[in-house]
Scaffold this motif. Structure first.
Motif, PDB file in Angstrom:
ATOM      1  N   MET A 215       9.969  -1.264  -6.790  1.00  0.00           N
ATOM      2  CA  MET A 215       8.966  -2.319  -6.981  1.00  0.00           C
ATOM      3  C   MET A 215       9.500  -3.642  -6.452  1.00  0.00           C
ATOM      4  SD  MET A 215       7.113  -1.745 -10.614  1.00  0.00           S
ATOM      5  CE  MET A 215       6.425  -0.155 -11.065  1.00  0.00           C
ATOM      6  N   ILE A 216       8.596  -4.479  -5.977  1.00  0.00           N
ATOM      7  CA  ILE A 216       9.031  -5.791  -5.473  1.00  0.00           C
ATOM      8  C   ILE A 216       8.335  -6.899  -6.280  1.00  0.00           C
ATOM      9  CG2 ILE A 216       9.240  -7.294  -3.447  1.00  0.00           C
ATOM     10  CD1 ILE A 216       9.105  -4.490  -1.855  1.00  0.00           C
ATOM     11  N   ASP A 217       7.032  -7.092  -6.071  1.00  0.00           N
ATOM     12  CA  ASP A 217       6.347  -8.172  -6.801  1.00  0.00           C
ATOM     13  C   ASP A 217       5.858  -7.713  -8.178  1.00  0.00           C
ATOM     14  OD1 ASP A 217       4.496  -6.565  -5.215  1.00  0.00           O
ATOM     15  OD2 ASP A 217       2.965  -7.827  -6.138  1.00  0.00           O
ATOM     16  N   GLY A 218       5.529  -6.426  -8.312  1.00  0.00           N
ATOM     17  CA  GLY A 218       5.066  -5.913  -9.605  1.00  0.00           C
ATOM     18  C   GLY A 218       3.646  -6.316  -9.945  1.00  0.00           C
ATOM     19  N   GLY A 220       0.849  -5.693  -7.541  1.00  0.00           N
ATOM     20  CA  GLY A 220      -0.133  -5.066  -6.666  1.00  0.00           C
ATOM     21  C   GLY A 220      -0.271  -5.720  -5.300  1.00  0.00           C
ATOM     22  N   MET A 221       0.636  -6.621  -4.924  1.00  0.00           N
ATOM     23  CA  MET A 221       0.485  -7.366  -3.666  1.00  0.00           C
ATOM     24  C   MET A 221       1.248  -6.736  -2.493  1.00  0.00           C
ATOM     25  SD  MET A 221      -1.410  -9.892  -4.518  1.00  0.00           S
ATOM     26  CE  MET A 221      -1.231 -11.186  -3.306  1.00  0.00           C
ATOM     27  N   CYS A 222       2.416  -6.152  -2.745  1.00  0.00           N
ATOM     28  CA  CYS A 222       3.281  -5.780  -1.612  1.00  0.00           C
ATOM     29  C   CYS A 222       3.114  -4.334  -1.165  1.00  0.00           C
ATOM     30  CB  CYS A 222       4.741  -6.041  -1.974  1.00  0.00           C
ATOM     31  SG  CYS A 222       5.400  -4.881  -3.197  1.00  0.00           S
ATOM     32  N   GLY A 223       2.671  -3.451  -2.028  1.00  0.00           N
ATOM     33  CA  GLY A 223       2.509  -2.038  -1.661  1.00  0.00           C
ATOM     34  C   GLY A 223       3.796  -1.240  -1.744  1.00  0.00           C
ATOM     35  N   GLY A 224       4.883  -1.901  -2.136  1.00  0.00           N
ATOM     36  CA  GLY A 224       6.181  -1.214  -2.183  1.00  0.00           C
ATOM     37  C   GLY A 224       6.206  -0.045  -3.149  1.00  0.00           C
ATOM     38  N   CYS A 225       5.393  -0.105  -4.182  1.00  0.00           N
ATOM     39  CA  CYS A 225       5.463   0.902  -5.247  1.00  0.00           C
ATOM     40  C   CYS A 225       4.435   2.005  -5.076  1.00  0.00           C
ATOM     41  CB  CYS A 225       5.251   0.229  -6.597  1.00  0.00           C
ATOM     42  SG  CYS A 225       3.568  -0.397  -6.763  1.00  0.00           S
ATOM     43  N   PHE A 235      -0.900   2.246  -6.737  1.00  0.00           N
ATOM     44  CA  PHE A 235       0.223   1.331  -6.891  1.00  0.00           C
ATOM     45  C   PHE A 235       0.722   1.457  -8.330  1.00  0.00           C
ATOM     46  CE2 PHE A 235      -1.249  -1.892  -3.417  1.00  0.00           C
ATOM     47  CZ  PHE A 235      -0.995  -0.927  -2.458  1.00  0.00           C
ATOM     48  N   CYS A 237       2.657  -0.253 -10.075  1.00  0.00           N
ATOM     49  CA  CYS A 237       2.792  -1.467 -10.894  1.00  0.00           C
ATOM     50  C   CYS A 237       1.479  -1.910 -11.533  1.00  0.00           C
ATOM     51  CB  CYS A 237       3.398  -2.600 -10.072  1.00  0.00           C
ATOM     52  SG  CYS A 237       2.344  -3.205  -8.759  1.00  0.00           S
TER      53      CYS A 237
END
Ligand code: NAD
Ligand code: FES
Length: 283
Positions: A215-218, A220-225, A235, A237
């Motif tokens: 996770m990065i921002d947690g 829902g903005m970055c899509g990392g998760c 997502f 998060c």
């Protein structure tokens, strides 16, 4: 700034911290997580909540020292402060009125499984807990579990404590013995959650797992998760971290989570914090 009001070493590499965070404590529910930053240079690290004390306004998390950020967090002493403690984030676990539940924790995953078991117990459900560990020396939360469940079954892979075997062995024997669980909750390593879900699928037992992608921002903005559940991208998060265990693409999750393995190994070999820890200098 958020004060660590209590710090307990649970085993050689696992630490519990209770943090003074009244606004988070007022809203936090089982299954939700917080994002912590130790100082201005620290990474944002997500931790699913272990417990909440609304009266005293504290939130407790348990972490394993596995990387630079947890090594940094491990050095913050009782009475000292961390910079950020943001939450509660994510969707709370939906128990949907379950009355007969088996909560399964694998290793450090027990830290999170505990709050689901406690909440269900408080709501009047019958709660069996299966807590699996590799061996006796790393067993955590045994006494805490005993006070909030009907039956506690501890398993160790090497048989040094409790019953020998994986949590899935115990789950299968409990189901075959006639325990008609209406919900199974599994939290731990990805292979464990995959095989718990494979165990319950033939019996059509609803199974929730708590996913831990990067996770990065947690928010829902970055899509990392992103994870794939039932063929759809979710997502973790914001749509999770809990998902239907029978629908998760575990192999994709395992592959995505190993993306930074080489970087972590490089950090472990070169980071001054690791080197200090190796000579006993982090305390
Ligand atoms: P571990 O590898 O020691 O496993 C704990 C238990 O899980 C074992 O004793 C066994 O009973 C069960 N298990 C493991 N593999 C299994 C398999 N293939 N089939 C059936 N059962 C199996 O656990 P650990 O080292 O404490 O866990 C660390 C991992 O857990 C890390 O990868 C961490 O990221 C993950 N974790 C996940 C969450 C989450 O939110 N899902 C929370 C904390 C930790
Ligand atoms: Fe960025 Fe989930 S952590 S979208």
């Amino acid at each position: 700034m958020y004060k660590i009001v209590k710090r307990t070493q649970l085993n050689d590499s696992v630490v519990r911290i209770e943090v003074d965070a009244p606004e988070v404590a007022a809203k936090a529910k089982a299954g939700q997580f917080v994002i912590i930053r130790v100082d201005e240079l620290g990474e944002r690290v997500p931790f699913t909540i272990h417990d909440v004390d609304r009266e005293n306004g504290t939130v407790t998390i348990i972490f394993q020292i596995v990387g630079g950020s947890t090594l940094l967090l491990e050095q913050v002493k009782e009475g000292e402060y961390i910079l950020d403690f943001v939450g509660p984030l994510g969707t709370a676990t939906e128990f949907e009125g379950a009355k007969n539940v088996c909560v399964i924790g694998g290793g450090v995953g027990n830290a999170i499984a505990y709050m689901s078991a406690k909440t269900l117990h408080e709501e009047g459900a019958k709660v069996d807990v299966i807590a699996g560990f590799r061996s006796k020396d790393i067993v955590i939360l045994e006494d805490e579990y005993k006070s909030i469940c009907d039956n506690l079954y501890i398993t160790t892979d090497d048989g040094t404590y409790g019953e020998k075997g994986f949590v899935t062995d115990k789950l299968k024997s409990l189901i075959e013995a006639g325990n008609n669980y209406d919900l199974v909750i599994a939290i731990g390593p990805i292979p464990m959650m995959k095989f718990v879900s494979k165990t319950t699928e033939p019996y059509n037992i609803k199974t929730l797992v708590s996913l831990n992608p990067i996770m990065i921002d947690g928010t829902g903005m970055c899509g990392g998760c992103r994870v794939t559940v039932g063929g759809e991208i979710k997502f973790a998060c914001v749509d999770g971290p809990d998902f239907d265990g029978h629908q998760v693409d575990y192999d994709e999750l395992m592959s995505r989570n190993s993306t930074y393995k080489n970087t972590e190994t490089h950090d472990r070999e070169n980071c001054r914090l690791y080197k200090a820890a190796e000579v006993g200098g982090t305390k």
